[in-house]
Design a protein around this motif. Structure first.
Motif, PDB file in Angstrom:
ATOM      1  N   PHE A  89       0.192  -1.095  -0.486  1.00  0.00           N
ATOM      2  CA  PHE A  89      -0.237   0.112  -0.010  1.00  0.00           C
ATOM      3  C   PHE A  89       0.838   1.182   0.102  1.00  0.00           C
ATOM      4  CE2 PHE A  89      -2.153   3.370   1.928  1.00  0.00           C
ATOM      5  CZ  PHE A  89      -3.241   3.828   1.394  1.00  0.00           C
ATOM      6  N   PHE A  90       2.106   0.995   0.486  1.00  0.00           N
ATOM      7  CA  PHE A  90       2.944   2.098   0.999  1.00  0.00           C
ATOM      8  C   PHE A  90       3.567   2.640  -0.062  1.00  0.00           C
ATOM      9  CE2 PHE A  90       6.801   4.667   1.983  1.00  0.00           C
ATOM     10  CZ  PHE A  90       6.316   5.955   2.385  1.00  0.00           C
ATOM     11  N   LYS A  91       3.660   1.573  -0.980  1.00  0.00           N
ATOM     12  CA  LYS A  91       4.610   1.878  -2.340  1.00  0.00           C
ATOM     13  C   LYS A  91       3.990   2.739  -3.599  1.00  0.00           C
ATOM     14  CE  LYS A  91       8.317  -1.614  -4.108  1.00  0.00           C
ATOM     15  NZ  LYS A  91       8.454  -2.577  -4.361  1.00  0.00           N
ATOM     16  N   ALA A  92       2.579   1.867  -3.521  1.00  0.00           N
ATOM     17  CA  ALA A  92       1.183   2.198  -4.462  1.00  0.00           C
ATOM     18  C   ALA A  92       1.690   3.855  -4.191  1.00  0.00           C
ATOM     19  CB  ALA A  92       0.183   1.126  -4.078  1.00  0.00           C
ATOM     20  N   LYS A  93       0.473   4.246  -2.780  1.00  0.00           N
ATOM     21  CA  LYS A  93       0.365   5.591  -2.919  1.00  0.00           C
ATOM     22  C   LYS A  93       1.783   6.692  -2.932  1.00  0.00           C
ATOM     23  CE  LYS A  93       1.247   6.244   1.602  1.00  0.00           C
ATOM     24  NZ  LYS A  93       0.558   7.211   3.583  1.00  0.00           N
ATOM     25  N   ASP A  94       3.435   6.159  -2.212  1.00  0.00           N
ATOM     26  CA  ASP A  94       4.215   6.309  -2.729  1.00  0.00           C
ATOM     27  C   ASP A  94       4.590   6.357  -4.735  1.00  0.00           C
ATOM     28  OD1 ASP A  94       5.867   8.680  -1.294  1.00  0.00           O
ATOM     29  OD2 ASP A  94       7.381   6.924  -1.495  1.00  0.00           O
ATOM     30  N   GLY A  95       4.168   5.400  -4.856  1.00  0.00           N
ATOM     31  CA  GLY A  95       4.873   5.308  -6.562  1.00  0.00           C
ATOM     32  C   GLY A  95       3.088   6.323  -6.964  1.00  0.00           C
ATOM     33  N   MET A  96       2.235   6.539  -6.973  1.00  0.00           N
ATOM     34  CA  MET A  96       0.938   7.422  -7.108  1.00  0.00           C
ATOM     35  C   MET A  96       1.777   8.769  -7.714  1.00  0.00           C
ATOM     36  SD  MET A  96      -0.410   5.619  -9.301  1.00  0.00           S
ATOM     37  CE  MET A  96      -1.550   6.150  -9.625  1.00  0.00           C
ATOM     38  N   HIS A  98       4.681  10.283  -6.565  1.00  0.00           N
ATOM     39  CA  HIS A  98       6.426  10.368  -7.621  1.00  0.00           C
ATOM     40  C   HIS A  98       5.785  10.179  -9.116  1.00  0.00           C
ATOM     41  CE1 HIS A  98       8.927   8.541  -3.789  1.00  0.00           C
ATOM     42  NE2 HIS A  98       8.068   9.535  -3.812  1.00  0.00           N
ATOM     43  N   ALA A  99       4.630   9.289  -9.756  1.00  0.00           N
ATOM     44  CA  ALA A  99       3.757   8.682 -10.588  1.00  0.00           C
ATOM     45  C   ALA A  99       3.782  10.260 -11.660  1.00  0.00           C
ATOM     46  CB  ALA A  99       4.089   8.101 -11.399  1.00  0.00           C
ATOM     47  N   THR A 100       3.136  11.112 -10.576  1.00  0.00           N
ATOM     48  CA  THR A 100       2.077  12.268 -10.532  1.00  0.00           C
ATOM     49  C   THR A 100       2.467  13.033 -11.111  1.00  0.00           C
ATOM     50  OG1 THR A 100      -0.085  11.482  -9.804  1.00  0.00           O
ATOM     51  CG2 THR A 100       0.147  13.530 -10.131  1.00  0.00           C
ATOM     52  N   GLU A 107       8.334  18.689 -10.731  1.00  0.00           N
ATOM     53  CA  GLU A 107       9.292  17.654  -9.773  1.00  0.00           C
ATOM     54  C   GLU A 107      10.321  19.056  -9.157  1.00  0.00           C
ATOM     55  OE1 GLU A 107      10.060  17.807 -12.969  1.00  0.00           O
ATOM     56  OE2 GLU A 107      10.025  15.044 -13.465  1.00  0.00           O
ATOM     57  N   PRO A 108      10.379  18.961  -7.220  1.00  0.00           N
ATOM     58  CA  PRO A 108      11.755  20.041  -6.800  1.00  0.00           C
ATOM     59  C   PRO A 108      12.491  20.007  -7.442  1.00  0.00           C
ATOM     60  CG  PRO A 108      11.103  18.501  -5.869  1.00  0.00           C
ATOM     61  CD  PRO A 108       9.951  18.354  -6.631  1.00  0.00           C
TER      62      PRO A 108
END
Length: 189
Positions: A89-96, A98-100, A107-108
Motif C-alpha cells: 500500500f505504501f509503495k503504491a501510494k508513494d509511487g502514484m 511520484h508518477a504524478t 519535480e522540485p
C-alpha cells in the motif's frame, strides 16, 4: 441466478460492439502505459528501479558510495516492513505520488522526504539497529543515553547516513548513475 447477474451488467445488443472496442482500447492503453513506464519494475527491490526517474540520481549516487550499499537497498529503508499489505500500500501510494509529480513535470529542485516517509525510515532504522539501541552497556554509560536514542530522529545525529547532505541534482553534478533504458521499442529504432 448467476445468469441474471451477468445479464444485468451486459450492455444492450446495439452497444455490445462499441463497448468491446472501447474496453479493448482501454486495456491496450493500460498495458502500453504499464510497459512503457516500467511499472512492473517497482515490484522488485533493485535500487536501479529508483533511477527510472532521473531526479533520484543524487540519492542513488550517494547511497552507492555509502556503507549501507552492501547491506540495504532503497526498499529496506523507505518501505514499511511490519506487514506485506502495508508495504505494498505504501509503495503504491508513494509511487502514484511520484508518477504524478514526474508526469506533470512538477519535480522540485530540492527533494525532501514527506512525513509518512520520515516515520517509515525511522521505523526501519530502529528495526535494523535494534541491538545497538537497546544495548545495556550504553544505557549504563549515561542516564541520558536512552533519551538521545529514542526521543529524536536517527538522522538528527547521523546526518551523513546514507545520502550525505544531498538535496538536489546540483549536489552531485558528476555522479555516475545507471541511466534508464529507452522506452522506445527496438522495432521503432
Amino acid at each position: 441466478m448467476p445468469g441474471k447477474i451477468i445479464k444485468y451488467f451486459l450492455p444492450p445488443p446495439q452497444w455490445q460492439l462499441p463497448v468491446i472496442i472501447l474496453s479493448g482500447m482501454l486495456i491496450g492503453m493500460g498495458v502500453f502505459i504499464f510497459r512503457t513506464s516500467r511499472a512492473y519494475s517497482y515490484l522488485s527491490d533493485k535500487p536501479e528501479t529508483c533511477m527510472n526517474c532521473h531526479i533520484m540520481a543524487p540519492q542513488y549516487a550517494t547511497w552507492s558510495h555509502s556503507s549501507h550499499r552492501t547491506v540495504t537497498n532503497c526498499n529496506d529503508c523507505h518501505v514499511p516492513h511490519d506487514n506485506i499489505f502495508r508495504a505494498y500500500f505504501f509503495k503504491a501510494k508513494d509511487g502514484m505520488r511520484h508518477a504524478t509529480i514526474f508526469t506533470l513535470r512538477a519535480e522540485p529542485q530540492v527533494i525532501f522526504i514527506k512525513e509518512a516517509g520520515i516515520e517509515v525510515v525511522q521505523e526501519n532504522c530502529i528495526r535494523c539497529h535494534e541491538t545497538l539501541i537497546k544495548d545495556s552497556k550504553l544505557a549504563a554509560y549515561s542516564d541520558q543515553t536512552n533519551h538521545f536514542r529514542t526521543d529524536r530522529l536517527c538522522w538528527e545525529c547521523h546526518r551523513e547516513v546514507p545520502h550525505g547532505r544531498v538535496n538536489s541534482i546540483s549536489s552531485v553534478p558528476n555522479a555516475r548513475v545507471p541511466l534508464p533504458s529507452s522506452a522506445v521499442p527496438e522495432w521503432m529504432k
